[in-house]
Design a protein around this motif. Structure first.
Motif, mmCIF file in Angstrom:
data_model
loop_
_atom_site.group_PDB
_atom_site.id
_atom_site.type_symbol
_atom_site.label_atom_id
_atom_site.label_comp_id
_atom_site.label_asym_id
_atom_site.label_seq_id
_atom_site.Cartn_x
_atom_site.Cartn_y
_atom_site.Cartn_z
ATOM 1 N N ILE A 98 -18.879 -29.908 -20.815
ATOM 2 C CA ILE A 98 -18.935 -29.306 -22.147
ATOM 3 C C ILE A 98 -18.121 -28.021 -22.241
ATOM 4 C CG2 ILE A 98 -20.463 -28.218 -23.847
ATOM 5 C CD1 ILE A 98 -22.642 -30.166 -22.931
ATOM 6 N N VAL A 99 -18.264 -27.122 -21.265
ATOM 7 C CA VAL A 99 -17.725 -25.763 -21.436
ATOM 8 C C VAL A 99 -16.327 -25.555 -20.859
ATOM 9 C CG1 VAL A 99 -20.073 -24.851 -21.384
ATOM 10 C CG2 VAL A 99 -18.685 -24.754 -19.308
ATOM 11 N N VAL A 100 -15.908 -26.389 -19.918
ATOM 12 C CA VAL A 100 -14.605 -26.169 -19.278
ATOM 13 C C VAL A 100 -13.529 -26.958 -20.014
ATOM 14 C CG1 VAL A 100 -13.264 -26.354 -17.153
ATOM 15 C CG2 VAL A 100 -15.698 -25.787 -17.040
ATOM 16 N N PRO A 101 -12.559 -26.287 -20.612
ATOM 17 C CA PRO A 101 -11.471 -27.013 -21.281
ATOM 18 C C PRO A 101 -10.515 -27.627 -20.264
ATOM 19 C CG PRO A 101 -11.071 -24.664 -21.379
ATOM 20 C CD PRO A 101 -12.413 -24.829 -20.734
ATOM 21 N N LEU A 141 -19.890 -21.476 -16.050
ATOM 22 C CA LEU A 141 -19.356 -21.446 -14.685
ATOM 23 C C LEU A 141 -20.272 -20.675 -13.738
ATOM 24 C CD1 LEU A 141 -15.524 -20.954 -15.276
ATOM 25 C CD2 LEU A 141 -16.693 -22.999 -14.425
ATOM 26 N N SER A 142 -20.996 -19.698 -14.248
ATOM 27 C CA SER A 142 -21.962 -18.985 -13.402
ATOM 28 C C SER A 142 -23.051 -19.938 -12.930
ATOM 29 C CB SER A 142 -22.577 -17.811 -14.177
ATOM 30 O OG SER A 142 -21.601 -16.842 -14.484
ATOM 31 N N ILE A 143 -23.502 -20.816 -13.814
ATOM 32 C CA ILE A 143 -24.494 -21.815 -13.412
ATOM 33 C C ILE A 143 -23.879 -22.803 -12.428
ATOM 34 C CG2 ILE A 143 -25.988 -23.675 -14.242
ATOM 35 C CD1 ILE A 143 -26.221 -22.128 -16.870
ATOM 36 N N VAL A 144 -22.608 -23.141 -12.641
ATOM 37 C CA VAL A 144 -21.933 -24.064 -11.722
ATOM 38 C C VAL A 144 -21.896 -23.486 -10.309
ATOM 39 C CG1 VAL A 144 -19.713 -25.110 -11.147
ATOM 40 C CG2 VAL A 144 -20.555 -25.216 -13.492
ATOM 41 N N VAL A 145 -21.481 -22.218 -10.172
ATOM 42 C CA VAL A 145 -21.360 -21.651 -8.825
ATOM 43 C C VAL A 145 -22.726 -21.340 -8.217
ATOM 44 C CG1 VAL A 145 -19.096 -20.667 -9.311
ATOM 45 C CG2 VAL A 145 -21.122 -19.256 -9.596
ATOM 46 N N GLY A 150 -13.531 -14.154 -33.098
ATOM 47 C CA GLY A 150 -14.959 -14.437 -32.899
ATOM 48 C C GLY A 150 -15.189 -15.733 -32.161
ATOM 49 N N ASP A 151 -14.429 -16.783 -32.541
ATOM 50 C CA ASP A 151 -14.551 -18.063 -31.839
ATOM 51 C C ASP A 151 -14.139 -17.922 -30.389
ATOM 52 O OD1 ASP A 151 -15.463 -19.366 -34.067
ATOM 53 O OD2 ASP A 151 -13.477 -20.076 -34.682
ATOM 54 N N SER A 152 -13.052 -17.193 -30.154
ATOM 55 C CA SER A 152 -12.569 -17.000 -28.786
ATOM 56 C C SER A 152 -13.600 -16.270 -27.942
ATOM 57 C CB SER A 152 -11.259 -16.220 -28.819
ATOM 58 O OG SER A 152 -10.799 -15.939 -27.518
ATOM 59 N N SER A 153 -14.234 -15.258 -28.516
ATOM 60 C CA SER A 153 -15.235 -14.496 -27.772
ATOM 61 C C SER A 153 -16.431 -15.361 -27.420
ATOM 62 C CB SER A 153 -15.673 -13.293 -28.596
ATOM 63 O OG SER A 153 -16.653 -12.544 -27.917
ATOM 64 N N ARG A 154 -16.878 -16.167 -28.375
ATOM 65 C CA ARG A 154 -18.022 -17.054 -28.109
ATOM 66 C C ARG A 154 -17.682 -18.072 -27.028
ATOM 67 N NH1 ARG A 154 -18.715 -16.420 -33.726
ATOM 68 N NH2 ARG A 154 -17.407 -18.245 -34.151
ATOM 69 N N ARG A 155 -16.486 -18.641 -27.115
ATOM 70 C CA ARG A 155 -16.077 -19.620 -26.109
ATOM 71 C C ARG A 155 -15.968 -18.981 -24.728
ATOM 72 N NH1 ARG A 155 -11.274 -22.922 -29.350
ATOM 73 N NH2 ARG A 155 -12.634 -23.846 -30.950
ATOM 74 N N SER A 156 -15.471 -17.750 -24.706
ATOM 75 C CA SER A 156 -15.364 -17.051 -23.425
ATOM 76 C C SER A 156 -16.734 -16.823 -22.812
ATOM 77 C CB SER A 156 -14.643 -15.718 -23.613
ATOM 78 O OG SER A 156 -13.311 -15.915 -24.049
ATOM 79 N N ARG A 157 -17.672 -16.347 -23.625
ATOM 80 C CA ARG A 157 -19.028 -16.107 -23.113
ATOM 81 C C ARG A 157 -19.673 -17.400 -22.644
ATOM 82 N NH1 ARG A 157 -19.317 -12.440 -27.600
ATOM 83 N NH2 ARG A 157 -20.411 -14.029 -28.834
ATOM 84 N N LEU A 158 -19.468 -18.480 -23.392
ATOM 85 C CA LEU A 158 -20.029 -19.773 -22.998
ATOM 86 C C LEU A 158 -19.415 -20.258 -21.692
ATOM 87 C CD1 LEU A 158 -21.934 -22.092 -23.837
ATOM 88 C CD2 LEU A 158 -19.997 -23.131 -25.049
ATOM 89 N N LEU A 159 -18.112 -20.058 -21.539
ATOM 90 C CA LEU A 159 -17.439 -20.475 -20.310
ATOM 91 C C LEU A 159 -17.957 -19.686 -19.112
ATOM 92 C CD1 LEU A 159 -15.173 -22.102 -18.902
ATOM 93 C CD2 LEU A 159 -13.632 -20.200 -19.434
#
Length: 491
Positions: free
Chosen positions: A194-197, A26-30, A13-22
């Motif tokens: 915040i979102v990019v590890p 990144l969509s906003i970044v591009v 669940g944590d991985s899925s949330r982090r993936s969606r946030l990433l």
């Protein structure tokens, strides 16, 4: 390479949330790329008036941006392949921020052009973002995530035009546009932090600096001939010299890269049929973007009483009334494009995208007397661009290893830029054909522009079909995932 299972921690669940946030971050970044690319186009006339400069001089705010982008994108993409990607991303964003601040505060055209050169580093955000996704996401989420991010880039151009239309109502100065890009870039930097590890470098190698200079010089010279041919004269020594010189340099660059121990770009990769034809298809989709945005924007602003066609729309009306429906459609399609690609595969989605593009361009070419007709054509064109931009990078990434993601997607981004620049030059030539005794473009010019959009969409579709016929199964894990998904659906 860093073990993906080790870096993606904790619960599913944590991985899925982090993936969606990433993916969302990144969509906003591009989105920065598309906004900076198109936002300046509607205000070039305002810049010329306020800086008391000629239109030709002001056009360098666009030309210099494109030349710098085509020179810097491969190098930055390669740096992202060789180094930790988060610092590369943040450095690029800081350079973009400096360019936006300079553009927002200067009243000097030379300094404004310098600012636009700094902003050109934003073009590299897309390949760096794709490389980050490939490093962070499991294979079963990668293609859909790439499609969402790429589709965002596709509809972002229309978004920039709409926002500028809202900003420039009344007697607003052009600085307002660059203050907007400044604020937007600050927000994007915060999101990226915040979102990019941060991961350690995944591969080793060196930069082929001679190769970087060669591709930058050759492509810039060819692009300069394309963008300035209208003002210099298409048969002038300057135009022909730039075109010929650029081609000679590119031939030399190709020979060098074939022999280099660690080339900037693998020529063997570029020659592979799926990548070669996908990049050529990307050129045509990039042309479609500008045929749609420039063609529709200019068409609706033509005063009907003077030309017998058009709608006499202001910049604000063109943005909000005529372009906004297509932008909204592109946004919604971008959100769901990943699911389409996961379910059906990238190639079938591209086929549907091309059909939408052909239908939209043909419709506006033959039926453009009512506002709703322009809106429908805009919706179909935005669907084409959003789906096309989402699916094309998926095909490229599926054909290369993880250590080549940045440079491979950089070359794909360059193909898109070449297409956009070529279309912009063609539109400028066509719109210079005016009705006798007026400065109003001939209606037949718009017909040719829209037919050109339909033809390029058809060519893109044909190239994607031929890229797969008889080709061996791709070997990357992402490609195997895509192949399994397609076989499940069609089998």
């Amino acid at each position: 390479m860093v073990d993906a299972d080790a870096t993606r921690s904790t619960t599913p669940g944590d991985s899925s949330r982090r993936s969606r946030l990433l993916v969302a971050g990144l969509s906003i970044v591009v989105l920065t790329v598309a906004v900076l690319q198109t936002a300046v186009v509607p205000v070039l006339g305002v810049i010329a008036d306020q800086l008391q400069a000629s239109d030709v001089a002001v056009s360098w705010a666009v030309t210099a941006n494109l030349l710098a982008a085509i020179a810097l994108t491969p190098l930055i993409g390669r740096l992202a392949d060789l180094h930790s990607k988060k610092p590369v991303l943040l450095i690029v964003l800081v350079v973009v921020l400096l360019g936006s601040l300079l553009a927002a505060t200067t009243t000097s055209l030379p300094l404004l052009i310098v600012a636009r050169v700094l902003q050109a580093t934003s073009y590299a955000l897309y390949p760096v973002g794709i490389a980050i996704l490939r490093e962070e996401l499991p294979e079963d989420r990668l293609m859909s995530a790439m499609a969402v991010m790429s589709g965002t880039l596709g509809f972002g151009g229309g978004t920039g035009l709409v926002v500028v239309g809202l900003l420039m109502s009344g007697d607003a100065g052009y600085h307002r546009v660059f203050w907007l890009t400044t604020a937007f870039t600050v927000v994007v930097i915060v999101i990226a932090v915040i979102v990019v590890p941060r991961r350690p470098r995944a591969t080793t190698g060196t930069i082929d600096w001679l190769g970087a200079v060669g591709i930058a010089t050759g492509l810039s010279a060819v692009l300069l001939a394309l963008t300035q041919g209208q003002s210099w004269g298409w048969t002038s020594p300057a135009t022909l010299g730039c075109a010929a010189g650029g081609l000679v340099v590119l031939v030399g660059w190709w020979m060098w890269e074939r022999r280099a121990k660690q080339p900037l770009v693998s020529t063997a990769m570029l020659k592979r049929r799926p990548i070669l034809l996908t990049n050529l298809a990307t050129v045509f989709v990039g042309m479609g973007l500008y045929f749609a945005f420039l063609g529709l924007t200019q068409f609706v602003q033509i005063p009907r009483e003077a030309a017998g066609y058009g709608f006499g729309a202001t910049v604000l009306e063109a943005s909000v009334v005529f372009l906004l429906p297509g932008v909204v459609a592109g946004f919604l399609i971008a959100l769901f494009s990943g699911r389409f690609i996961d379910r059906f595969g990238a190639r079938p989605v591209l086929m549907v995208a091309a059909v939408a593009g052909i239908a939209g361009f043909l419709f506006i070419a033959f039926a453009h007397s009512q506002a709703w007709q322009v809106m429908v054509a805009g919706i179909l064109a935005n669907a084409y661009i959003s789906l096309g931009y989402g699916a094309l990078p998926a095909l490229v990434v599926s054909e290369v290893g993880a250590g080549e993601t940045g440079i491979a997607t950089s070359m794909n981004a360059i193909a898109r830029t070449i297409g956009s620049s070529t279309a912009a030059a063609l539109v400028a030539v066509l719109l210079s054909r005016v009705v006798a005794g007026t400065d109003v473009p001939m209606e037949s010019s718009f017909f040719i522009i829209f037919i050109g959009g339909a033809v390029t969409a058809a060519l893109a579709m044909a190239l994607i079909v031929f890229s797969h016929l008889g080709a061996p199964e791709p070997e990357s894990v992402e490609a195997r995932y895509e192949s399994r998904a397609m076989n499940h659906e069609w089998g």
